[in-house]
Scaffold this motif. Structure first.
Motif, mmCIF file in Angstrom:
data_model
loop_
_atom_site.group_PDB
_atom_site.id
_atom_site.type_symbol
_atom_site.label_atom_id
_atom_site.label_comp_id
_atom_site.label_asym_id
_atom_site.label_seq_id
_atom_site.Cartn_x
_atom_site.Cartn_y
_atom_site.Cartn_z
ATOM 1 N N THR A 158 0.832 -1.207 0.000
ATOM 2 C CA THR A 158 0.000 0.000 0.000
ATOM 3 C C THR A 158 0.860 1.248 0.000
ATOM 4 N N ALA A 159 1.940 1.236 0.800
ATOM 5 C CA ALA A 159 2.830 2.397 0.841
ATOM 6 C C ALA A 159 3.484 2.628 -0.513
ATOM 7 N N PHE A 160 3.855 1.562 -1.200
ATOM 8 C CA PHE A 160 4.474 1.679 -2.520
ATOM 9 C C PHE A 160 3.488 2.217 -3.551
ATOM 10 N N LEU A 161 2.296 1.614 -3.599
ATOM 11 C CA LEU A 161 1.316 1.970 -4.623
ATOM 12 C C LEU A 161 0.663 3.322 -4.369
ATOM 13 N N ARG A 162 0.355 3.632 -3.125
ATOM 14 C CA ARG A 162 -0.454 4.815 -2.821
ATOM 15 C C ARG A 162 0.339 6.000 -2.299
ATOM 16 N N VAL A 163 1.594 5.773 -1.964
ATOM 17 C CA VAL A 163 2.413 6.882 -1.462
ATOM 18 C C VAL A 163 3.601 7.126 -2.387
ATOM 19 N N TRP A 164 4.456 6.109 -2.548
ATOM 20 C CA TRP A 164 5.688 6.352 -3.300
ATOM 21 C C TRP A 164 5.415 6.682 -4.759
ATOM 22 N N ILE A 165 4.595 5.895 -5.435
ATOM 23 C CA ILE A 165 4.352 6.157 -6.859
ATOM 24 C C ILE A 165 3.713 7.529 -7.084
ATOM 25 N N PRO A 166 2.674 7.934 -6.329
ATOM 26 C CA PRO A 166 2.126 9.282 -6.546
ATOM 27 C C PRO A 166 3.137 10.396 -6.305
ATOM 28 N N PHE A 167 3.915 10.331 -5.225
ATOM 29 C CA PHE A 167 4.916 11.373 -4.988
ATOM 30 C C PHE A 167 5.989 11.335 -6.073
ATOM 31 N N PHE A 168 6.353 10.156 -6.512
ATOM 32 C CA PHE A 168 7.357 9.992 -7.561
ATOM 33 C C PHE A 168 6.897 10.600 -8.878
ATOM 34 N N MET A 169 5.648 10.365 -9.249
ATOM 35 C CA MET A 169 5.150 10.791 -10.557
ATOM 36 C C MET A 169 4.592 12.213 -10.574
ATOM 37 N N LEU A 170 4.004 12.653 -9.474
ATOM 38 C CA LEU A 170 3.250 13.906 -9.492
ATOM 39 C C LEU A 170 4.024 15.114 -8.987
ATOM 40 N N ARG A 207 -0.365 -10.175 -9.535
ATOM 41 C CA ARG A 207 -1.273 -9.137 -9.032
ATOM 42 C C ARG A 207 -0.538 -7.798 -8.885
ATOM 43 N N MET A 208 0.693 -7.840 -8.343
ATOM 44 C CA MET A 208 1.450 -6.594 -8.180
ATOM 45 C C MET A 208 1.921 -6.057 -9.532
ATOM 46 N N ASP A 209 2.210 -6.952 -10.500
ATOM 47 C CA ASP A 209 2.522 -6.491 -11.860
ATOM 48 C C ASP A 209 1.380 -5.615 -12.380
ATOM 49 N N ILE A 210 0.170 -6.141 -12.263
ATOM 50 C CA ILE A 210 -1.003 -5.441 -12.797
ATOM 51 C C ILE A 210 -1.285 -4.168 -12.010
ATOM 52 N N GLU A 211 -1.232 -4.240 -10.680
ATOM 53 C CA GLU A 211 -1.536 -3.074 -9.862
ATOM 54 C C GLU A 211 -0.520 -1.957 -10.086
ATOM 55 N N THR A 212 0.757 -2.318 -10.225
ATOM 56 C CA THR A 212 1.789 -1.305 -10.454
ATOM 57 C C THR A 212 1.610 -0.655 -11.818
ATOM 58 N N ALA A 213 1.373 -1.458 -12.844
ATOM 59 C CA ALA A 213 1.159 -0.911 -14.186
ATOM 60 C C ALA A 213 -0.070 -0.007 -14.206
ATOM 61 N N ARG A 214 -1.152 -0.444 -13.562
ATOM 62 C CA ARG A 214 -2.371 0.380 -13.495
ATOM 63 C C ARG A 214 -2.092 1.708 -12.812
ATOM 64 N N PHE A 245 15.560 2.062 -13.242
ATOM 65 C CA PHE A 245 16.070 1.044 -12.329
ATOM 66 C C PHE A 245 14.929 0.306 -11.625
ATOM 67 N N LEU A 246 13.788 0.951 -11.461
ATOM 68 C CA LEU A 246 12.614 0.225 -10.986
ATOM 69 C C LEU A 246 12.227 -0.855 -11.992
ATOM 70 N N LEU A 247 12.248 -0.496 -13.285
ATOM 71 C CA LEU A 247 11.899 -1.445 -14.338
ATOM 72 C C LEU A 247 12.925 -2.576 -14.449
ATOM 73 N N LEU A 248 14.201 -2.260 -14.228
ATOM 74 C CA LEU A 248 15.222 -3.301 -14.244
ATOM 75 C C LEU A 248 14.982 -4.302 -13.111
ATOM 76 N N GLY A 249 14.664 -3.788 -11.921
ATOM 77 C CA GLY A 249 14.363 -4.676 -10.808
ATOM 78 C C GLY A 249 13.089 -5.458 -11.035
ATOM 79 N N TRP A 250 12.093 -4.808 -11.584
ATOM 80 C CA TRP A 250 10.805 -5.441 -11.887
ATOM 81 C C TRP A 250 11.004 -6.571 -12.900
ATOM 82 N N GLY A 251 11.789 -6.304 -13.921
ATOM 83 C CA GLY A 251 12.057 -7.336 -14.924
ATOM 84 C C GLY A 251 12.766 -8.538 -14.323
ATOM 85 N N GLU A 252 13.745 -8.277 -13.428
ATOM 86 C CA GLU A 252 14.430 -9.387 -12.762
ATOM 87 C C GLU A 252 13.468 -10.177 -11.886
ATOM 88 N N SER A 253 12.541 -9.488 -11.235
ATOM 89 C CA SER A 253 11.556 -10.163 -10.391
ATOM 90 C C SER A 253 10.707 -11.126 -11.209
#
Length: 463
Positions: free
Chosen positions: A24-36, A128-135, A424-432
């Motif tokens: 939840t912290a990643f999806l609802r806090v980090w990504i919005p602050f990162f992007m917005l 599930r996290m692949d889809i939620e992160t992409a969304r 680097f998020l995408l590089l880690g995501w791809g390795e995952s």
């Protein structure tokens, strides 16, 4: 004192971590602050380091991530390359600028390189996290679309206009082409903005192939989906149109070319005979690259008495710039001049090539390792995508297409703002995804896993 408002992101991240969980912290806090929130809003904390909203939010999340998943941490080829890359750049920076500045740069690398990689590698750990992160990334761009329209008309980013009084030293640049403002959104430069948009577009297309947008959405996406019912076309096509319009509004040729190359690579992965089409696509990209280079040289070489057009002059600038700055590179070929202490040539202050700028800053080894990371990531994701079941949209080709787009685009712009953490998020995501699949296959072979999923019928996807 108002600059300390960046730590609001850290406080919110801590609260969500205590009351909810890491995801939840990643999806609802980090990504919005990162992007917005633009990275240009930052503060230097005396005797500490520099912080922006993204880096303030990531450290508590990283602390909990490492504490909870310490036993899962592994050092593989990609991890080794990233650690070597960070070590080379920090050591070279200390040799050029001294320990204090290098310490601040190491803090930046922890928050913008190592941190995002760990998030992608160990937090995006399920389909599930692949889809939620992409969304979530698609949602952020949809929320930014009205602000792009505002910026195109009034030549200023509304978020910058609202928050700049809190950050007196923040400066918003403006780029004009064809008499129009090139929209940069929250990403500091139009080319960087276009890179981020194309990343979101590729993730959006993968979600479309999975049929995610046909489902009822929740939260802000649910509200947007309901509003979109008043307009023609399916929801997934509306999203595609919005993202394409945003990319066009940046008027950035480099990412456009890279985006086309990436799309062609993804196209090969969506065909029935992937290996055959991959060979065709690689040959076409190679021949197209050679032809394009010859055409570019002819375009930027004036004939006798000819005055180059503005577009040709812009392209010629990059060629001349590299030729001029090579003298500085040869003076410090292995250590570079330091992150902020590269000599400047009057009227050529902008070094519009991430690889060349990296060499100027921290020596030739830094971009060499960086290129190896790119090539390894593209090759392994293509190999992973080739193993996907017939009819299944291979996410490996989506990631390899994104990496290829970035590789092309970074030859025309510096790697800055959100683009570096995103990569680097995408590089880690791809390795995952790769390691997750390998673990599932190993479990199935040992008889401990669930029954293999039935293969889906082939669907021919052309874009």
């Amino acid at each position: 004192m108002t600059q300390y408002s960046v730590f609001v992101a850290m406080l919110i991240a801590i609260v969500v971590l205590v009351k909810k969980d890491l995801e939840t912290a990643f999806l609802r806090v980090w990504i919005p602050f990162f992007m917005l929130l633009p990275f240009i809003f930052w503060i230097h904390v005396p005797l500490a380091a520099d912080y922006n909203f993204m880096s303030a939010a990531i450290f508590p999340i990283l602390f909990v991530l490492i504490k909870d998943k310490f036993k899962e941490l592994r050092i593989g080829p990609m991890e080794s390359l990233i650690l070597l890359y960070v070590l080379i750049r920090v050591v070279a920076d200390s040799l050029s600028r001294g320990y204090s500045d290098a310490q601040h740069y190491a803090h930046y690398m922890a928050s913008s390189v190592i941190g995002p990689f760990l998030l992608g590698r160990y937090l995006i750990n399920s389909r599930r996290m692949d889809i939620e992160t992409a969304r979530r990334f698609v949602l952020m761009l949809l929320l930014l679309f009205p602000m792009f329209l505002y910026e195109a008309k009034f030549w200023v980013n509304p978020i910058y206009k609202i928050l700049s009084p809190l950050f007196p030293n923040a400066v918003s640049g403006l780029s004009i082409r064809y008499g129009m403002a090139r929209t940069a959104g929250n990403f500091e430069h139009p080319i960087l903005a276009c890179i981020m948009i194309i990343v979101a577009y590729r993730l959006h297309r993968w979600l479309s192939w999975l049929g995610v947008w046909e489902q009822a959405q929740v939260g802000w996406l649910g509200w947007i989906q309901k509003q979109s019912a008043r307009f023609p076309f399916a929801f997934r096509h509306q999203i595609s149109i919005v993202l394409i319009l945003m990319a066009l509004m940046t008027i950035s040729r480099g990412p456009w070319i890279g985006g086309i190359a990436g799309a062609v690579l993804v196209f090969a992965g969506n065909m029935r005979n992937r290996k055959k089409w991959l060979i065709i696509v690689m040959a076409a990209l190679l021949i197209g690259g050679i032809v394009a280079q010859v055409a570019l040289d002819a375009y930027i070489t004036p004939k006798e008495g000819e005055i180059l057009a503005g577009e040709a002059q812009t392209m010629l600038y990059r060629k001349v710039m590299i030729d001029r700055y090579k003298e500085f590179l040869m003076e410090r070929l292995w250590t570079g001049w330091g992150l902020t202490t590269v000599p400047k040539i009057p009227s050529m202050e902008s070094v519009d090539n991430a690889f060349f700028l990296m060499a100027l800053q921290h020596g030739l080894l830094a971009p060499a390792v960086f290129v190896v990371m790119f090539l390894y990531a593209i090759a392994t994701q293509v190999r992973f995508g080739l193993k996907a079941a017939p009819g299944e949209p291979p996410i490996g080709f989506t990631f390899s297409g994104i990496y290829l787009m970035c590789f092309v685009a970074f030859s025309t712009v510096y790697m800055g703002a959100q683009t570096e953490p995103m990569l680097f998020l995408l590089l880690g995501w791809g390795e995952s995804i790769k390691n997750r699949k390998e673990a599932e296959e190993g479990s199935a072979e040992s008889g401990d896993g669930a029954a293999a999923r039935p293969r889906l019928p082939f669907r021919r996807v052309l874009y």
